[in-house]
Design a protein around this motif. Structure first.
Motif, short mmCIF file in Angstrom:
data_model
loop_
_atom_site.label_atom_id
_atom_site.label_comp_id
_atom_site.label_asym_id
_atom_site.label_seq_id
_atom_site.Cartn_x
_atom_site.Cartn_y
_atom_site.Cartn_z
N MET A 1 -75.24 2.84 -26.64
CA MET A 1 -74.31 2.39 -25.59
C MET A 1 -73.15 3.36 -25.51
O MET A 1 -72.57 3.77 -26.53
N LYS A 2 -72.79 3.75 -24.30
CA LYS A 2 -71.69 4.71 -24.13
C LYS A 2 -70.36 4.06 -24.49
O LYS A 2 -70.14 2.88 -24.25
N PRO A 3 -69.43 4.83 -25.04
CA PRO A 3 -68.09 4.30 -25.34
C PRO A 3 -67.40 3.78 -24.09
O PRO A 3 -67.59 4.30 -22.99
N ILE A 4 -66.60 2.72 -24.26
CA ILE A 4 -65.94 2.06 -23.15
C ILE A 4 -64.50 2.55 -23.03
O ILE A 4 -63.76 2.56 -24.01
N THR A 5 -64.12 2.93 -21.80
CA THR A 5 -62.73 3.26 -21.49
C THR A 5 -62.23 2.25 -20.47
O THR A 5 -62.81 2.09 -19.40
N VAL A 6 -61.17 1.52 -20.83
CA VAL A 6 -60.57 0.53 -19.94
C VAL A 6 -59.35 1.15 -19.27
O VAL A 6 -58.51 1.76 -19.94
N ILE A 7 -59.28 1.01 -17.93
CA ILE A 7 -58.13 1.51 -17.15
C ILE A 7 -57.46 0.31 -16.50
O ILE A 7 -58.11 -0.48 -15.81
N GLY A 8 -56.16 0.14 -16.73
CA GLY A 8 -55.48 -0.99 -16.12
C GLY A 8 -53.98 -0.89 -16.24
O GLY A 8 -53.44 -0.11 -17.04
N PHE A 9 -53.31 -1.68 -15.41
CA PHE A 9 -51.85 -1.72 -15.43
C PHE A 9 -51.34 -2.62 -16.55
O PHE A 9 -51.98 -3.62 -16.90
N LEU A 10 -50.21 -2.27 -17.11
CA LEU A 10 -49.49 -3.14 -18.03
C LEU A 10 -49.06 -4.39 -17.28
O LEU A 10 -48.51 -4.31 -16.18
N GLY A 11 -49.28 -5.57 -17.89
CA GLY A 11 -48.84 -6.81 -17.27
C GLY A 11 -47.41 -7.13 -17.66
O GLY A 11 -47.17 -7.57 -18.79
N ALA B 1 -63.20 1.80 -26.75
CA ALA B 1 -62.90 3.06 -27.44
C ALA B 1 -61.56 3.63 -27.01
O ALA B 1 -60.85 4.25 -27.82
N ARG B 2 -61.23 3.43 -25.72
CA ARG B 2 -60.00 4.03 -25.20
C ARG B 2 -59.42 3.14 -24.11
O ARG B 2 -60.16 2.52 -23.35
N MET B 3 -58.12 3.07 -24.05
CA MET B 3 -57.46 2.32 -22.99
C MET B 3 -56.42 3.22 -22.33
O MET B 3 -55.55 3.77 -23.01
N GLU B 4 -56.55 3.35 -21.00
CA GLU B 4 -55.54 4.06 -20.22
C GLU B 4 -54.59 3.00 -19.67
O GLU B 4 -54.93 2.29 -18.71
N LEU B 5 -53.44 2.83 -20.31
CA LEU B 5 -52.51 1.77 -19.95
C LEU B 5 -51.45 2.33 -19.00
O LEU B 5 -50.60 3.14 -19.39
N LEU B 6 -51.51 1.91 -17.73
CA LEU B 6 -50.63 2.42 -16.69
C LEU B 6 -49.35 1.58 -16.63
O LEU B 6 -49.41 0.35 -16.66
N TYR B 7 -48.21 2.25 -16.53
CA TYR B 7 -46.94 1.53 -16.51
C TYR B 7 -45.92 2.35 -15.74
O TYR B 7 -46.14 3.52 -15.41
N THR B 8 -44.77 1.73 -15.44
CA THR B 8 -43.66 2.43 -14.80
C THR B 8 -42.53 2.61 -15.83
O THR B 8 -42.48 1.90 -16.85
N ASP C 1 -71.40 10.63 -17.97
CA ASP C 1 -72.51 10.86 -18.91
C ASP C 1 -72.10 10.52 -20.34
O ASP C 1 -72.95 10.19 -21.17
N GLN C 2 -70.79 10.61 -20.61
CA GLN C 2 -70.32 10.39 -21.97
C GLN C 2 -69.57 9.08 -22.16
O GLN C 2 -69.32 8.66 -23.30
N ALA C 3 -69.17 8.42 -21.09
CA ALA C 3 -68.39 7.19 -21.21
C ALA C 3 -68.64 6.27 -20.02
O ALA C 3 -69.10 6.71 -18.96
N GLN C 4 -68.36 4.98 -20.22
CA GLN C 4 -68.38 4.01 -19.12
C GLN C 4 -66.96 3.52 -18.89
O GLN C 4 -66.19 3.32 -19.84
N TYR C 5 -66.61 3.31 -17.61
CA TYR C 5 -65.23 3.01 -17.24
C TYR C 5 -65.14 1.60 -16.65
O TYR C 5 -65.89 1.25 -15.74
N TRP C 6 -64.19 0.84 -17.22
CA TRP C 6 -63.93 -0.52 -16.75
C TRP C 6 -62.52 -0.55 -16.17
O TRP C 6 -61.55 -0.16 -16.83
#
Length: 538
Positions: free
Chosen positions: A1-11, A41-48, A103-108
């Motif tokens: 299973m490819k590593p998971i990267t989550v992309i989302g805004f800070l609540g 595996a990774r989280m891209e946490l978007l914030y201001t 090819d190397q990761a899946q993005y949520w």
């Protein structure tokens, strides 16, 4: 299973909390990393910038519950998180430079947090595949338990992955194709394939379209159906505007299309908007576009490419954003080669070109069209008319034969079925009526050269070879000249019926039952003549 990267805004609300009590509440960004059935595996946490402290605290808490998760804090230059243009622009710029590697990761894409505007922007970026991922929707546990991760669902916007949705989409396409054909179950494979492609293009493109085909092949009808389809799908909001370019001449041509200023030419007493402006946000159908003059072609090219043009007599541009469908019964390639049609305009409208076959090339579609026309007639007159079995068989036999030219295409068929339905008795179209209608159609399609040749053939007819001298002397000059003309037509015809159709072509249109052969036979009998006697002396 490819590593998971989550992309989302800070609540800023849901993820908030600084004391120890924060661990007793459900915090989406933290909870996503607490599920036992998957590892982020990774989280891209978007914030201001104003929420940097909260972002760092959430980063720290995720490290405590999920050491395997690397949290990358991404500061976005957003001042107003409810400004759609600002939020979308910041997200788009970030995604454009992000090194996505499917090819190397899946993005949520986490749409649980952030403003509604932010959630919509993430959705649009996923739908357009600017972010090659799926939508993640998290929800709290039904009963709050300290440290409970809650639930989550994944939504893939590639609808082809969902069987039920794919089935609905396919059905919607079939319904749209049927709509373009007025729900007539046409059988011609080439025509059905052509309409299916037109439905795809109509739903996905605003580019000009060119419909080529003989007069009466249905170009105008199809253009209107495309407009109605696009209107129902909310792809277009303006009016349907149709004009036959063959009717435009001189100053009126440019004035009709592009409008004019008051006093632009003699007779321009008031200002006129023009059809191109009337078609703003709608669809403009220019039938017989090959008839446009050179000046109008140049102005139209500018209007298509730049969505603006100058009305006659005005030095101020106006704009109009319309979709163009053009129709022609000419081969515009030949018109371009002859210098009668602009090459650049042809190139602009030739992106989607479809050749509509004439009715004679779609003989298998005649029967379902007859049924459709009878239904239409019944709706208009509130009377149901049907063929007798023998009459239907005879009419189809002729209608689908090489002798049926259908030179007027569907206009001829519509007129023919209308006559049959109107003249039927007790709701039934009989064989006699069909034979009479076949005679009308044969007369209609008789070639001009055949009529001319029959009129000119055997200019001098010697009645002496047919009648005794005393019989001729007893006839008035009028009768002798009339009989000579009848004999001339008989000798130029292949049968008694054909000669009768030519001789009685004017009066036959007003008669219910046609028997031209019998009428001609009786006329000859008045002089003691028969068909065989007249034609034996050719």
């Amino acid at each position: 299973m490819k590593p998971i990267t989550v992309i989302g805004f800070l609540g800023t609300q849901l993820d908030s909390g600084r004391g120890a009590g924060r661990w007793s509440k459900w915090r989406p960004s933290v909870a996503i990393t607490q599920h036992e059935d998957m590892v982020v595996a990774r989280m891209e946490l978007l914030y201001t910038r104003s929420h940097v402290d909260l972002a760092r605290l959430v980063q720290k808490d995720i490290a405590a519950v999920s050491p395997e998760t690397e949290v990358n804090l991404v500061e976005l230059p957003i001042r107003d998180p409810w400004d759609f243009e600002e939020v979308y622009g910041a997200l788009y710029d970030w995604t454009s430079s992000y090194p996505f590697d499917s090819d190397q990761a899946q993005y949520w894409l986490n749409i649980t947090t952030g403003t509604h505007v932010a959630q919509i922007c993430l959705f649009l970026l996923a739908e357009s595949r600017a972010i090659p991922g799926v939508i993640l929707q998290a929800s709290p546990p039904k009963r709050q338990i300290d440290g409970a991760a809650g639930n989550y669902a994944l939504i893939d916007l590639d609808l082809s992955r969902y069987d039920a949705l794919a089935t609905r989409h396919a059905q919607a396409q079939q319904d749209a194709v049927a709509f373009l054909k007025s729900h007539i179950p046409t059988r011609n494979p080439r025509f059905n394939q052509l309409i299916a492609e037109i439905e795809q293009v109509a739903g996905r493109s605003q580019a000009p379209m060119l419909l080529v085909g003989p007069t009466g092949a249905g170009k105008s009808f199809l253009a209107r159906r495309m407009y109605e389809l696009k209107k129902a799908r909310h792809q277009i909001s303006g009016a349907f505007v149709e004009v036959n370019c063959a009717t435009l001449r001189g100053d009126s041509a440019a004035s009709t299309l592009f409008g004019h200023k008051k006093g632009a030419f003699t007779g321009a007493a008031t200002e006129r908007a023009g059809l191109l402006r009337t078609a703003d946000q709608g669809l403009l159908f220019l039938d017989e576009i090959g008839e446009l003059g050179a000046d109008e072609q140049a102005m139209l090219l500018m209007a298509i490419e730049e969505k603006r043009f100058y009305p006659m007599g005005s030095d101020k541009e106006v704009s109009s954003d319309f979709q163009l469908i053009a129709g022609t019964n000419r081969d515009l390639r030949l018109e371009v080669a002859a210098g009668r049609f602009r090459e650049d305009l042809f190139a602009r409208i030739n992106l989607w070109t479809y050749n509509l076959p004439g009715l004679a090339q779609r003989s298998e579609d005649i029967e379902p069209n007859i049924d459709h026309l009878l239904v239409q007639h019944a709706q208009q007159t509130h009377r149901t008319e049907r063929f007798n079995a023998e009459a239907r068989k005879r009419y189809l036999q002729f209608a689908q034969s090489p002798q049926a030219l259908w030179s007027g295409n569907f206009r001829d068929l519509h007129a023919s079925v209308t006559r049959l339905a109107t003249l039927s008795t007790s709701g039934r179209i009989t064989e006699d009526q069909v034979e009479a209608e076949i005679g009308r159609l044969q007369w209609l399609w008789q070639r001009p050269e055949a009529v001319a040749s029959s009129a000119d053939a055997s200019a001098d007819v010697a009645l002496e070879a047919l009648l005794p001298g005393e019989a001729i002397e007893a006839m008035d000059l009028f009768d002798r000249m009339q009989l000579a003309s009848v004999v001339r037509v008989c000798r130029a015809s292949s049968s008694l019926s054909e000669a009768g159709r030519q001789l009685f072509q004017a009066s036959r249109a007003q008669r219910t039952v046609l028997n031209d052969a019998d009428r001609l036979r009786k006329y000859l009998q008045k002089f003691g003549l028969s068909w065989d006697v007249v034609c034996s002396a050719r």
